[in-house]
Design an enzyme around this catalytic site. Structure first.
Site, PDB file in Angstrom:
ATOM      1  CD  GLU A   8      -3.038  -1.226   0.622  1.00 36.43           C
ATOM      2  OE1 GLU A   8      -2.866   0.081  -0.094  1.00 36.43           O
ATOM      3  OE2 GLU A   8      -3.674  -2.089   0.780  1.00 36.43           O
TER       4      GLU A   8
ATOM      5  CB  CYS B 290      -1.629   6.804   0.985  1.00 39.33           C
ATOM      6  SG  CYS B 290      -3.166   6.260   1.444  1.00 39.33           S
TER       7      CYS B 290
HETATM    8  P1  NAP Z   1       8.444   5.167   5.205  1.00 41.42           P
HETATM    9  O1  NAP Z   1       9.506   6.431   5.266  1.00 41.42           O
HETATM   10  O2  NAP Z   1       8.287   4.318   3.593  1.00 41.42           O
HETATM   11  O3  NAP Z   1       8.431   4.093   6.250  1.00 41.42           O
HETATM   12  C1  NAP Z   1       7.513   3.140   6.213  1.00 41.42           C
HETATM   13  C2  NAP Z   1       7.148   1.889   7.608  1.00 41.42           C
HETATM   14  O4  NAP Z   1       9.178   1.121   7.055  1.00 41.42           O
HETATM   15  C3  NAP Z   1       8.351   2.482   8.767  1.00 41.42           C
HETATM   16  O5  NAP Z   1       8.087   1.921   9.792  1.00 41.42           O
HETATM   17  C4  NAP Z   1       9.867   2.619   8.553  1.00 41.42           C
HETATM   18  O6  NAP Z   1      10.644   2.490   9.744  1.00 41.42           O
HETATM   19  C5  NAP Z   1       9.731   1.239   7.899  1.00 41.42           C
HETATM   20  N1  NAP Z   1      10.641   0.829   7.004  1.00 41.42           N
HETATM   21  C6  NAP Z   1      11.764   1.778   6.250  1.00 41.42           C
HETATM   22  N2  NAP Z   1      12.893   0.850   5.677  1.00 41.42           N
HETATM   23  C7  NAP Z   1      12.868  -0.273   6.003  1.00 41.42           C
HETATM   24  C8  NAP Z   1      13.325  -1.118   5.469  1.00 41.42           C
HETATM   25  N3  NAP Z   1      14.586  -1.019   4.239  1.00 41.42           N
HETATM   26  N4  NAP Z   1      12.999  -2.828   5.526  1.00 41.42           N
HETATM   27  C9  NAP Z   1      11.500  -2.205   6.192  1.00 41.42           C
HETATM   28  N5  NAP Z   1      11.104  -1.502   6.800  1.00 41.42           N
HETATM   29  C10 NAP Z   1      11.416  -0.346   6.048  1.00 41.42           C
HETATM   30  O7  NAP Z   1       6.709   5.660   4.958  1.00 41.42           O
HETATM   31  P2  NAP Z   1       6.691   7.327   5.791  1.00 41.42           P
HETATM   32  O8  NAP Z   1       7.023   8.485   5.669  1.00 41.42           O
HETATM   33  O9  NAP Z   1       6.245   6.449   7.342  1.00 41.42           O
HETATM   34  O10 NAP Z   1       5.068   7.134   5.368  1.00 41.42           O
HETATM   35  C11 NAP Z   1       4.462   8.052   4.586  1.00 41.42           C
HETATM   36  C12 NAP Z   1       4.314   7.200   2.959  1.00 41.42           C
HETATM   37  O11 NAP Z   1       3.301   6.155   3.505  1.00 41.42           O
HETATM   38  C13 NAP Z   1       3.593   8.033   2.376  1.00 41.42           C
HETATM   39  O12 NAP Z   1       4.711   7.663   0.870  1.00 41.42           O
HETATM   40  C14 NAP Z   1       2.634   7.987   1.577  1.00 41.42           C
HETATM   41  O13 NAP Z   1       1.779   7.062   0.409  1.00 41.42           O
HETATM   42  C15 NAP Z   1       2.500   5.855   2.689  1.00 41.42           C
HETATM   43  N6  NAP Z   1       1.245   5.839   2.784  1.00 41.42           N
HETATM   44  C16 NAP Z   1       0.209   4.847   1.636  1.00 41.42           C
HETATM   45  C17 NAP Z   1      -1.199   4.750   1.980  1.00 41.42           C
HETATM   46  C18 NAP Z   1      -1.583   3.752   1.397  1.00 41.42           C
HETATM   47  O14 NAP Z   1      -2.398   2.854   1.789  1.00 41.42           O
HETATM   48  N7  NAP Z   1      -1.564   3.471   0.464  1.00 41.42           N
HETATM   49  C19 NAP Z   1      -1.723   4.376   3.941  1.00 41.42           C
HETATM   50  C20 NAP Z   1      -0.467   5.760   4.117  1.00 41.42           C
HETATM   51  C21 NAP Z   1       0.432   5.928   3.962  1.00 41.42           C
HETATM   52  P3  NAP Z   1      11.595   3.313  10.382  1.00 41.42           P
HETATM   53  O15 NAP Z   1      10.470   3.694  10.564  1.00 41.42           O
HETATM   54  O16 NAP Z   1      12.023   2.970  11.284  1.00 41.42           O
HETATM   55  O17 NAP Z   1      11.942   4.088   9.060  1.00 41.42           O
END
Ligand code: NAP
Length: 472
Positions: free
Chosen positions: A245, A279
């Protein structure tokens, strides 16, 4: 708070400080778990999965129903935690808490509905008298990795269906907002989830997330977050089931027959909620030239009227962004668009993590503010000469999560629904709308797989085919 895995609450010397994005005060600390903790959590979850598999659907329903009731009862407390760690307004936090309880309630219901299908095998040559049916079985160990922006409801969208389907689940919440997820674990344990069936590890996504995603004992990964991290996970996951997602830069098309006041209300509601960090935020408004100027005129006072401030104050309509560097980035993208010929209608300034609600006109699809995911409180408006051009503009994106259209014309609405490449399509509302029971997920780089408890349960179970070879 402490972390929970291998059936126990545990602490670590290394801590992560969870700060209030509004004033940078420390809300709490959580342990910095390591790859070896991930290993121990998976070992525990393997045992937990065996326990879960033996519970009946009704027993899983009862546990999740109890958890949902506790969440409804503790809505205010949960809403405050969400608001403190994420920075959304207290109204938005409490609303998220109530949605999370509903998501858990929907998941409880799904625990009772894991059905199969009777297969008419005697329609196959030489199969007379044979009876076939399908069985759904749990995946085993599910890893749930979640983003910062909905720290409780998006965790529930993974944990609820995973447990409903009879799996053990390990949650890795975003490091900026881990407290709601840990609170959820407390509630689930009190409701009777077998301790080995639920874990929550806090720590770096790079280290912990990677260790969890590459492990062969894990059968299913459910990830919500950015495209960049989603791609990294897919690279290390190997042979596993994966739900992605991911992000978006959602369009909203306004046709000349639209109710402009309603369209402007939708831009405000769906472009600036949670400071644009959703998102499916409306990021690219595309108005046909006949209504372009009028739409900007009705939008401007509404954008200027969004009260920004302390998220805990009742009158505040928009809080801070999650981190100062993201507010700086939004400012840079807006400035770059203006340098390239866009017009700043209002906003465009920043104090720390607070970026003023911003409206930018004359945005071109080639500008970064339109092309990439902004994830902040600014909306760009662009002009199109026809519905054809507006649809082409909407599709000029690597993303496809949600889109909106305002019109009174059914034919235009149907063309939009058929031709805009997006997982969710809203006619006469903006792109940001979701009922937690509906199937929800994106096309293109917005990901694959569906959430919504009924659909997530399908993704978190596997289908077996059983054939009884009785005598004809
Ligand atoms: P993110 O930076 O991608 O982080 C998401 C999660 O992934 C966090 O728990 C992060 O941990 C973890 N993570 C980071 N690097 C990783 C790796 N190499 N392997 C596995 N996990 C890893 O996203 P965010 O800034 O928290 O959220 C914003 C993004 O989420 C936006 O792009 C938004 O569009 C998207 N989003 C999508 C939806 C949907 O339903 N499609 C809903 C909400 C948000 P850390 O925090 O420790 O880095």
């Amino acid at each position: 708070m402490r972390i929970f895995f291998a059936g126990q609450w545990q602490d670590r010397d290394q801590k992560i400080e969870v700060r209030n994005p509004y004033d940078a005060t420390i809300v709490d600390t959580v342990p910095q778990a390591t790859a070896s903790d991930a290993d121990a959590a998976i070992a525990g979850a393997v045992q937990g999965a065996a326990v879960m598999r033996k519970l009946s659907g009704y027993e899983r329903f009862q546990i999740l129903r109890k958890a949902a009731d506790a969440m409804f009862a503790r809505q205010k407390e949960l809403g405050r935690i969400i608001s403190l760690e994420e920075g959304k307004t207290i109204g938005e936090g409490t609303f998220e808490a109530s949605r999370a309880a509903e998501t858990m309630e929907l998941s409880a219901e799904e625990a009772k509905r894991l059905g199969g299908e009777l297969l008419p095998l005697d329609g196959a040559p030489g199969a007379a008298g044979k009876l076939g049916f399908t069985l759904r079985v749990p995946c085993g160990v599910v890893v749930a990795i979640t983003p910062f922006n909905f720290p409780l409801n998006l965790v529930c969208h993974k944990v609820g269906p995973a447990l409903a389907a009879g799996n053990a689940v390990i949650v890795k919440p975003a490091s900026d907002t881990p407290l709601s997820a840990l609170k959820l674990v407390e509630i689930l344990l009190e409701a009777g989830v077998p301790p080995l069936a639920i874990s929550c590890l806090t720590g770096s996504g790079g280290e912990l997330g990677k260790a969890l995603c590459r492990d062969e004992r894990v059968r299913k990964i459910s990830f919500t977050g950015s495209v960049e991290v989603g791609k990294q996970i897919c690279e290390v996951a190997g042979l596993k089931r994966v739900t992605m997602e991911l992000g978006s830069n959602s369009p909203l098309i306004v046709l000349p027959d639209a109710d402009l006041n309603k369209a402007a209300d939708a831009v405000i509601a769906t472009g600036f909620a949670n400071a644009g960090q959703v998102c499916i935020s409306a990021q690219r408004v595309v108005a046909l030239d006949k209504v372009y100027g009028d739409l900007i005129d009705v939008l401007k006072p509404r954008v200027e009227g969004i009260t920004v401030g302390n998220p805990l104050h009742e009158g505040t309509k928009m809080g801070p962004m999650i981190r100062e560097r993201d507010a700086v980035r939004v400012g840079q993208w807006v400035d770059e668009a203006v340098e390239q010929g866009a017009k700043l209608v209002c906003g465009g300034s920043r104090t720390g993590t607070m970026y003023k609600p911003t409206l930018v006109a004359d945005v071109k699809p080639t500008m970064k503010i339109s092309r990439d995911e902004l994830f902040g409180p600014a909306v760009g408006v662009s002009k199109a000469a026809s519905l054809d051009e507006a649809i082409q503009f909407a599709n000029q994106s690597r993303y496809g999560l949600s889109a909106g259209l305002f019109t009174q014309d059914i034919d235009s609405a149907m063309r939009f629904a058929r031709e805009v490449d997006s997982g969710n399509l809203h006619i006469n509302w903006g792109p940001m709308w979701r009922a937690d029971l509906m199937p929800y997920g994106g096309l293109k780089e917005s990901g694959f797989g569906k959430e919504g408890p009924k659909y997530a349960v399908q993704e978190m179970t596997e289908m077996k085919t059983v054939v009884i070879h009785s005598k004809p």
